[in-house]
Write a protein that holds these residues in place. Sequence first.
Motif, short mmCIF file in Angstrom:
data_model
loop_
_atom_site.label_atom_id
_atom_site.label_comp_id
_atom_site.label_asym_id
_atom_site.label_seq_id
_atom_site.Cartn_x
_atom_site.Cartn_y
_atom_site.Cartn_z
N GLN A 136 -35.52 -4.95 2.79
CA GLN A 136 -34.28 -4.18 3.03
C GLN A 136 -34.57 -2.69 2.88
O GLN A 136 -34.12 -1.86 3.70
N VAL B 110 -25.65 -4.88 3.76
CA VAL B 110 -27.00 -5.34 3.44
C VAL B 110 -26.87 -6.72 2.79
O VAL B 110 -26.12 -6.88 1.82
N SER B 111 -27.56 -7.69 3.35
CA SER B 111 -27.48 -9.03 2.78
C SER B 111 -28.70 -9.85 3.16
O SER B 111 -29.10 -9.88 4.31
N GLN B 112 -29.26 -10.54 2.18
CA GLN B 112 -30.35 -11.46 2.48
C GLN B 112 -29.80 -12.65 3.24
O GLN B 112 -30.22 -12.94 4.34
N SER B 113 -28.79 -13.32 2.66
CA SER B 113 -28.29 -14.57 3.23
C SER B 113 -27.40 -14.37 4.45
O SER B 113 -27.32 -15.24 5.31
N GLY B 114 -26.69 -13.23 4.48
CA GLY B 114 -25.70 -13.03 5.54
C GLY B 114 -24.45 -13.86 5.35
O GLY B 114 -23.63 -13.98 6.28
N GLU C 21 -31.36 -11.65 -15.28
CA GLU C 21 -31.00 -12.87 -14.57
C GLU C 21 -32.03 -13.98 -14.71
O GLU C 21 -31.68 -15.15 -14.64
N VAL D 179 -34.15 -17.75 -6.49
CA VAL D 179 -32.79 -17.21 -6.55
C VAL D 179 -32.82 -15.69 -6.76
O VAL D 179 -32.02 -14.96 -6.18
N ALA D 180 -33.75 -15.23 -7.56
CA ALA D 180 -33.86 -13.79 -7.78
C ALA D 180 -34.53 -13.16 -6.55
O ALA D 180 -35.64 -13.52 -6.17
N SER D 181 -33.83 -12.23 -5.94
CA SER D 181 -34.34 -11.62 -4.72
C SER D 181 -35.52 -10.70 -5.00
O SER D 181 -35.47 -9.87 -5.91
N ALA E 268 -28.98 -6.45 -3.18
CA ALA E 268 -28.79 -5.84 -1.85
C ALA E 268 -28.02 -4.52 -2.00
O ALA E 268 -28.28 -3.56 -1.26
N CYS F 246 -23.81 -6.67 -2.31
CA CYS F 246 -23.69 -7.19 -3.68
C CYS F 246 -25.07 -7.26 -4.35
O CYS F 246 -26.07 -7.51 -3.68
N GLY F 247 -25.07 -7.08 -5.65
CA GLY F 247 -26.27 -7.33 -6.46
C GLY F 247 -27.47 -6.51 -6.01
O GLY F 247 -27.39 -5.30 -5.80
N VAL G 145 -23.91 -16.70 -2.56
CA VAL G 145 -22.61 -16.72 -3.24
C VAL G 145 -21.49 -16.67 -2.20
O VAL G 145 -21.05 -15.60 -1.79
N LEU H 48 -31.35 -5.83 -13.77
CA LEU H 48 -30.75 -7.04 -13.20
C LEU H 48 -31.78 -8.17 -13.15
O LEU H 48 -31.51 -9.31 -13.55
N LYS H 49 -32.98 -7.83 -12.65
CA LYS H 49 -34.01 -8.86 -12.50
C LYS H 49 -34.37 -9.45 -13.85
O LYS H 49 -34.49 -10.66 -13.99
#
Length: 364
Positions: free
Chosen positions: A162, A101-105, A243, A153-155, A58, A55-56, A361, A239-240
């Motif tokens: 990644q 692919v995920s930062q938080s998992g 947001e 919050v913004a990755s 990632a 998502c997003g 999320v 996106l960056k």
Amino acid sequence: SKGNHRHFMEKEIHEQPEVISHTLANYLDFSKGMIRAGAAPVDFSKVDRIAASACGTAYYAGLVGKYWFEHIARLPVDIDVASEFRYREMPLSKNSLALFVSQSGETADTLASLRYCKQQGLSIGTIVNVKESTMARESNTVFPTLAGPEVGVASTKAFTCQLSVLASLAVAAGKMRGTITDEEERRLVRELSEIPRYATQALKLEAQIEGISRELSQVKHVLYLGRGTSYPLALEGALKLKEISYIHAEGYAAGELKHGPIALIDESMPVIVIAPHDRWFEKTISNMQEAAARGGKIILITDEKGAAASTLKTWHTIVLPEMPEVITPIVYTLPIQMLAYHTAVFMGTDVDQPRNLAKSVTVE
Ligand code: F6R
């Protein structure tokens, strides 16, 4: 803590040379100029397709990864946003690798997509930053990003880490599939090892970028364009910006300009063109000229060679050093992040906690 930074986002942008270096070292043996033995415990010679989702930001990392896997390892990648993937009931072959692919998992849609693939009997690989996360636990293979905790919050740093993992895996896959020679492996590993140095140089552009951001904070809409691996960066840039600064922004593949978005362009529209002097450069520059001919205010992000080759008078040009093509998506991310960050600071928004957004999320 934020140390002497105003925001976590600023701190995390500046940490990138270091955390990218840590992440790469997990996959690459710099002294031998080789992929680390066991770094990619997946037999890519037996994989005939990658089914990827995220998502997003990632997801945009995965989209860059698609270009690398297909180019370097000749391995086709199907990629989709997880909220679509999970309901699409895509036919999956047993020889596919499911890649997440995920930062938080913990992202709900990505986790649901992972569970769907698991149910279909696929082997699950996940590029994840939080090692104790649900996705890490439920995967067959975990490919860690070593970005450290990401608070903003913004990755930012999670995204470039990644990308570092994806590039390393594409080289590992190319080696196993015999699509690159030992010499090409050594060259690619050396090129990847130079990312932290180029990232440090990119950070030195901050004062110039802050100046451009002051002007950008006055506008209502921004268009980002890129081709090839710069296309996902155009999406990420938009996106960056939206947001954290709440300025409306859209990212497009440069070749799509004439299929619609060019109608938006007038003297009030900044167009950010991401164009390293690579094999897509000439094409992107001709799209840039079309935008400029309609009055678009061009901000060109390129290298020394690209700046010399483009005769157009831009509104601003951000010039990076020339670098190997494979690393441009990682290094060019930094000016894009700084542009969004400083624009948001001028807008006076809550940069680390933008309205309506959560870091993780966990509901769909
Ligand atoms: C944007 C951003 C989000 C996340 C997305 C996925 O800056 O941070 O788009 O990338 O919510 O989150 P993770 O990577 O935790 O699955």
